[in-house]
Write an enzyme that holds these catalytic residues in place. Structure first.
Site, short mmCIF file in Angstrom:
data_model
loop_
_atom_site.label_atom_id
_atom_site.label_comp_id
_atom_site.label_asym_id
_atom_site.label_seq_id
_atom_site.Cartn_x
_atom_site.Cartn_y
_atom_site.Cartn_z
N ARG A 55 48.02 32.61 35.29
CA ARG A 55 47.36 32.30 33.81
C ARG A 55 48.28 32.97 33.07
NH1 ARG A 55 43.87 35.76 33.50
NH2 ARG A 55 43.77 36.54 35.34
N TYR A 71 49.02 25.11 36.79
CA TYR A 71 48.25 25.97 37.41
C TYR A 71 47.00 26.51 37.42
CZ TYR A 71 48.95 29.43 41.07
OH TYR A 71 48.74 30.40 42.20
N LYS A 73 38.06 29.31 35.02
CA LYS A 73 37.85 30.40 33.90
C LYS A 73 37.55 29.80 32.41
CE LYS A 73 39.49 33.18 36.97
NZ LYS A 73 38.78 33.98 37.73
N HIS A 91 32.62 37.47 35.60
CA HIS A 91 33.57 37.48 36.56
C HIS A 91 33.14 38.24 37.97
CE1 HIS A 91 38.08 38.07 37.16
NE2 HIS A 91 37.65 37.03 37.94
N SER A 131 41.07 40.10 38.49
CA SER A 131 41.58 38.93 39.12
C SER A 131 42.81 39.73 40.18
CB SER A 131 42.43 38.17 38.47
OG SER A 131 41.61 37.39 37.60
N CYS A 155 41.93 42.00 42.76
CA CYS A 155 41.44 43.06 43.23
C CYS A 155 40.51 43.38 44.30
CB CYS A 155 41.01 43.97 42.12
SG CYS A 155 42.12 44.40 40.76
N ASP A 196 34.05 34.80 42.86
CA ASP A 196 34.73 35.00 41.76
C ASP A 196 33.69 34.76 40.41
OD1 ASP A 196 37.16 35.17 40.33
OD2 ASP A 196 37.34 33.11 39.68
N ARG A 215 48.37 31.15 46.31
CA ARG A 215 46.80 30.75 46.40
C ARG A 215 46.50 29.80 47.57
NH1 ARG A 215 43.43 33.82 42.74
NH2 ARG A 215 44.67 34.78 41.51
O1 SAT Z 1 42.48 32.24 36.75
S1 SAT Z 1 42.89 32.00 38.15
O2 SAT Z 1 41.97 30.71 38.57
O3 SAT Z 1 44.39 31.23 38.24
C1 SAT Z 1 42.91 33.17 39.18
C2 SAT Z 1 42.48 34.37 38.57
O4 SAT Z 1 43.21 35.03 37.78
O5 SAT Z 1 41.27 34.86 39.13
MN MN Z 2 39.09 35.61 39.08
#
Ligand code: SAT
Ligand code: MN
Length: 602
Positions: free
Chosen positions: A69, A209, A218, A238, A260, A262, A285, A377
């Site tokens: 990101r 990406y 997101k 989140h 993200s 973690c 997520d 990923r």
């Molecule tokens: O935002 S992503 O889907 O690329 C992954 C993340 O940061 O949780």
């Molecule tokens: Mn995430």
């Protein structure tokens, strides 16, 4: 495909603007998925993995400059700057559209525009929402097929008058007659991930990406949905959602917010080390949560798949993720083995002798670089997870008993701590800090405040967001039905830099304590003691059966570093000051009380 005039008209407008060579309305079928994968193998974007090793799976490498990101190019374009707040980049919506319009003009020449109708949440759930992404990336379509519910059934649910979030996405590389395509087109000079919260629109340009391009995730399910949630009195967070079953077959659902990379996926799929306890997955997520008629908070996972961090995932750290990706998965920016399978750091030890790394170069264990990108990923449908809970698609959601906040903190923050009250819990979430990871471009390992793990994902002023959280608790007619709030930290280190807590499946010991606490009144002292920072487990409250953690280490994990906490106070004050008059007074009061409690304890 649809009689929805708003959708038809918008597709026509975007076609006129972006000038694609062809338009493809996605029906969401497996034939469509297979066809797109075949085409991407032909064009060199995908490599089919060895069907004996990893059936129906594909391998993909991004451009090395398009791996995560891009928070610096992510904008909240609300009409007023104050509504985006100090934690977001803001741009005037009209000016941003004026700036992006020439970039989108002709951007899809030589490419196909895919119309991707998707549902976030089970189709027909009162909590679910529909979006449509228009994208020139077949990689996006394939990912959206796994991450959301896509296709004809969504258009049927949308109907002729249904409302939807509009997402426009281009990789920003038109193909003029002579130009050959590259395996991963993206625009090096211009990347913009823009949200227009008032009109529920997303314009994403230049990146292919993950969170930049899969607009359901997101952009929609967090940034736009958080604004809708504020307006309508619910929460878009989140958070992972897990189902915890005790040896007596009692069930509790827990939601947990971590930044993200973690360990949300690891926790959501955990194999408990404690005999008789069971963890099943609802989501890894994102959680959308609404109060039900019974006053409890019900959560759905708006997604249909996992977009998980690959490096570090192994049969030791997350056996259920490894089982989920044995087939029918997509791997981005991992390393490739000579026999056509994938590998990444810590998947197995010792590492293979020869690999092709994510930058397409030969790699061996003596190479002084990582074989997989740290933010590599896997994408995989959630239904493939062996511990997916049977009710994971229940349209009414699951009732949440506990909310966990946590991050990567080497010091100060104990293993687990229960909030004194809902408002104190909001305080804990609002002051959350974590070491940065490679999920976003920029420095890794720097401590930053990431309130509720929403810093990069809150679509409005975070001061208002804190107020929204406080209000939901304070307006609740029966506070005893609110989820209890906890703060956890698996990452505390000793002075030599070693982790104090073994983590992974052993975290079930902490979950068990949380489970037990939820059945007791907050002020109960059988398993917890009240301290200046919250309710901490008493020395023997955590089940340590078969765990080589002695009393001394346990005491260290649960110790309160009064000096460290007092030293945090100015930094929290500084963090809060950014929100100016949008910061709810309740949080200032919580901060003052914390300081007072620490000083009178010290
Ligand atoms: O935002 S992503 O889907 O690329 C992954 C993340 O940061 O949780
Ligand atoms: Mn995430």
């Amino acid at each position: 495909m649809t009689k929805n005039q708003r959708l038809i008209k918008w597709v026509e407008e975007v076609v006129a603007q972006c000038q694609p060579d062809a338009i493809h309305w996605c029906d969401g079928s497996s034939q469509e998925y297979d066809q797109l994968c075949r085409t991407m193998v032909e064009t060199g974007t995908f490599i089919r993995l060895n069907p004996q090793k990893r059936p129906n799976s594909f391998y993909c490498r991004s451009d090395p400059a398009d791996v995560a990101r891009v928070e610096q190019y992510t904008f909240i374009c609300s009409a007023k700057q104050g509504d985006a707040g100090p934690s977001n980049n803001w741009a005037d919506p009209r000016e941003m559209k004026e700036k992006l319009t020439p970039l989108f003009a002709g951007a899809m020449r030589g490419r196909t525009l895919y119309v991707i109708p998707y549902s976030m949440g089970p189709i027909g759930s009162p909590i679910a929402r529909i979006g449509v992404e228009l994208s020139d990336s077949p990689y996006v379509v394939v990912n959206m097929h796994m991450m959301t519910r896509v296709g004809t059934k969504v258009l049927e649910a949308l109907g002729p008058d249904g409302d939807f979030v509009k997402g426009m996405h281009s990789v920003g590389v038109p193909l003029d007659d002579s130009a050959a395509d590259v395996p991963w087109p993206c625009n090096a000079a211009h990347k913009f991930i823009c949200h227009f919260p008032e009109t529920r629109e997303i314009w994403s340009f230049g990146s292919g990406y993950g969170g930049n391009a899969l607009l359901g995730k997101k952009c929609h399910a967090l940034r736009i949905a958080s604004v809708q949630a504020r307006d309508e009195g619910w929460l878009a967070e989140h958070m992972l959602i897990l189902k915890l079953t005790s040896p007596q077959n009692a069930v509790k659902y827990i939601a947990a917010a971590f930044p993200s990379a973690c360990g949300k996926t690891n926790l959501a799929m955990m194999e408990p080390a404690l005999a008789g306890w069971k963890v099943e997955t609802i989501g890894d997520d994102i959680a959308w949560m609404k109060f039900g008629p019974d006053g409890r908070l019900y959560a759905i996972n708006p997604e249909a798949g996992f977009f998980g961090v690959a490096p570090g995932t192994s049969f030791k750290s997350n056996p259920n993720a490894m089982k989920t990706i044995t087939q029918g998965a997509l791997f981005t920016n991992c390393a490739l083995t000579p026999d056509g399978d994938i590998w990444w750091e810590d998947m197995s030890s010792p590492p293979p002798d020869h690999l092709t790394d994510w930058t397409r170069r030969p790699w061996n264990p003596r190479s002084r670089r990582k074989a997989a990108h740290p933010n590599a990923r896997f994408t995989v449908p959630a239904r493939q997870c062996p511990v997916i809970a049977p009710e994971w698609e229940d349209p009414k959601g699951v009732p949440i008993s506990a909310i966990l906040f946590g991050g990567r903190r080497a010091g100060i923050v104990p293993l687990v701590n229960e909030a004194l009250s809902w408002r104190h819990g909001v305080f804990l979430g609002s002051t959350m800090a974590s070491e940065t990871t490679s999920a976003a471009t920029g420095k890794v390992g720097a401590l930053r405040r990431d309130p509720m793990a929403m810093l990069p994902f809150c679509g409005y002023n975070m001061g208002d967001y804190f107020a929204h959280w406080i209000k939901l608790g304070e307006n609740h007619p029966e506070p005893s039905k609110l989820p209890r709030i906890f703060f956890v930290n698996w990452f505390r280190k000793n002075p030599d830099g070693r982790f104090l807590w073994p983590g992974y499946g052993e975290n079930s010991r902490v979950l068990k304590w949380i489970f037990q606490r939820c059945a007791l009144p907050v002020a109960d002292t059988t398993l917890a003691r009240q301290t200046a920072i919250g309710y901490l487990p008493t020395l023997h409250a955590l089940d340590r059966t078969d765990l080589p953690v002695d009393d001394q280490l346990m005491a260290e994990l649960l110790s309160i570093d009064v000096g460290g906490w007092l030293a945090e106070i100015p930094s929290i004050r500084e963090h809060y000051a950014k929100f100016e008059d949008r910061l709810p007074q309740g949080l200032t009061k919580e901060l003052e009380s914390l300081e007072h409690r620490l000083k009178s304890n010290a």
